[in-house]
Design a protein around this motif. Structure first.
Motif, PDB file in Angstrom:
ATOM      1  N   CYS A  99       0.860  -1.185   0.000  1.00  0.00           N
ATOM      2  CA  CYS A  99       0.000   0.000   0.000  1.00  0.00           C
ATOM      3  C   CYS A  99       0.891   1.228   0.000  1.00  0.00           C
ATOM      4  N   HIS A 100       0.667   2.119  -0.974  1.00  0.00           N
ATOM      5  CA  HIS A 100       1.448   3.351  -1.108  1.00  0.00           C
ATOM      6  C   HIS A 100       0.492   4.540  -1.033  1.00  0.00           C
ATOM      7  N   GLY A 101       0.337   5.132   0.098  1.00  0.00           N
ATOM      8  CA  GLY A 101      -0.523   6.308   0.254  1.00  0.00           C
ATOM      9  C   GLY A 101      -1.969   6.004  -0.095  1.00  0.00           C
ATOM     10  N   GLU A 102      -2.420   6.470  -1.235  1.00  0.00           N
ATOM     11  CA  GLU A 102      -3.805   6.302  -1.675  1.00  0.00           C
ATOM     12  C   GLU A 102      -3.991   5.146  -2.658  1.00  0.00           C
ATOM     13  N   ALA A 124     -16.010   2.668  -0.278  1.00  0.00           N
ATOM     14  CA  ALA A 124     -14.787   3.200   0.325  1.00  0.00           C
ATOM     15  C   ALA A 124     -14.811   4.722   0.332  1.00  0.00           C
ATOM     16  N   THR A 125     -14.401   5.303   1.438  1.00  0.00           N
ATOM     17  CA  THR A 125     -14.241   6.752   1.559  1.00  0.00           C
ATOM     18  C   THR A 125     -12.872   6.995   2.180  1.00  0.00           C
ATOM     19  N   ARG A 126     -12.512   8.244   2.286  1.00  0.00           N
ATOM     20  CA  ARG A 126     -11.223   8.550   2.912  1.00  0.00           C
ATOM     21  C   ARG A 126     -11.210   8.144   4.393  1.00  0.00           C
ATOM     22  N   ARG A 127     -12.377   8.165   4.999  1.00  0.00           N
ATOM     23  CA  ARG A 127     -12.494   7.789   6.405  1.00  0.00           C
ATOM     24  C   ARG A 127     -12.636   6.265   6.564  1.00  0.00           C
ATOM     25  N   ASN A 128     -13.326   5.618   5.626  1.00  0.00           N
ATOM     26  CA  ASN A 128     -13.591   4.182   5.694  1.00  0.00           C
ATOM     27  C   ASN A 128     -12.809   3.480   4.574  1.00  0.00           C
ATOM     28  N   ARG A 129     -11.567   3.173   4.811  1.00  0.00           N
ATOM     29  CA  ARG A 129     -10.704   2.551   3.804  1.00  0.00           C
ATOM     30  C   ARG A 129     -10.784   1.017   3.896  1.00  0.00           C
ATOM     31  N   PRO A 130     -10.712   0.321   2.747  1.00  0.00           N
ATOM     32  CA  PRO A 130     -10.663  -1.144   2.802  1.00  0.00           C
ATOM     33  C   PRO A 130      -9.297  -1.592   3.320  1.00  0.00           C
ATOM     34  N   MET A 131      -9.291  -2.610   4.140  1.00  0.00           N
ATOM     35  CA  MET A 131      -8.036  -3.149   4.679  1.00  0.00           C
ATOM     36  C   MET A 131      -7.763  -4.483   3.985  1.00  0.00           C
ATOM     37  N   LEU A 132      -6.873  -4.477   3.023  1.00  0.00           N
ATOM     38  CA  LEU A 132      -6.505  -5.673   2.301  1.00  0.00           C
ATOM     39  C   LEU A 132      -5.203  -6.229   2.879  1.00  0.00           C
ATOM     40  N   GLY A 133      -5.129  -7.550   2.966  1.00  0.00           N
ATOM     41  CA  GLY A 133      -3.915  -8.176   3.465  1.00  0.00           C
ATOM     42  C   GLY A 133      -2.822  -8.143   2.412  1.00  0.00           C
ATOM     43  N   TYR A 134      -1.673  -7.683   2.791  1.00  0.00           N
ATOM     44  CA  TYR A 134      -0.529  -7.663   1.875  1.00  0.00           C
ATOM     45  C   TYR A 134       0.737  -7.955   2.623  1.00  0.00           C
TER      46      TYR A 134
END
Length: 134
Positions: A99-102, A124-134
């Motif tokens: 993940c790189h910033g946005e 997805a919003t700036r407040r509610n971001r998806p959390m993907l496993g990486y």
């Protein structure tokens, strides 16, 4: 692979023919003294059938090519297989690497990694971001 040449092939004329993976394209008897050279190129492999015979099989689908005289033969398979080059609007499956910033960096099997914006996910919003496993 060096052996005496008493080859039997399905294409005895030596011209090109279509083949599929696993197909036996030649049988080479192993005898002493060794008087012939058989060279295997891309898309071919050798396999021992018994103590006196070696089978030449294809590993790719394509056109079987062969060249050479009685003392030396070459076998290879020409295919239309090329490297995947992704273009815009392609539907792809990828692996999230980082993940790189946005943006997420995603490996899609091409020469470069893809960038997937975080806000492109449903809901997805700036407040509610998806959390993907990486």
């Amino acid at each position: 692979l060096r052996s005496t040449m008493a080859m039997s092939t399905a294409a005895d004329g030596g011209g090109p023919r279509r083949c599929v993976p696993g197909e036996v394209v030649a049988q080479v008897p192993r005898e002493e003294p060794v008087t012939t050279t058989v060279r295997l190129g891309s898309g071919t492999t050798q396999e021992k059938a018994d103590g006196k015979t070696i089978l030449i099989r294809t590993t790719k689908a394509g056109v079987l090519r062969q060249t050479g005289k009685a003392a030396s033969k070459r076998y290879w398979v020409e295919t239309r297989h090329q490297r995947y080059v992704p273009t815009m609007e392609d539907l792809v499956v990828g692996i999230v690497l980082d993940c790189h910033g946005e943006n997420y960096s995603v490996d899609i099997g091409g020469p470069q990694h893809a960038l997937l914006p975080i806000l492109d996910f449903t809901g997805a919003t700036r407040r509610n971001r998806p959390m993907l496993g990486y």
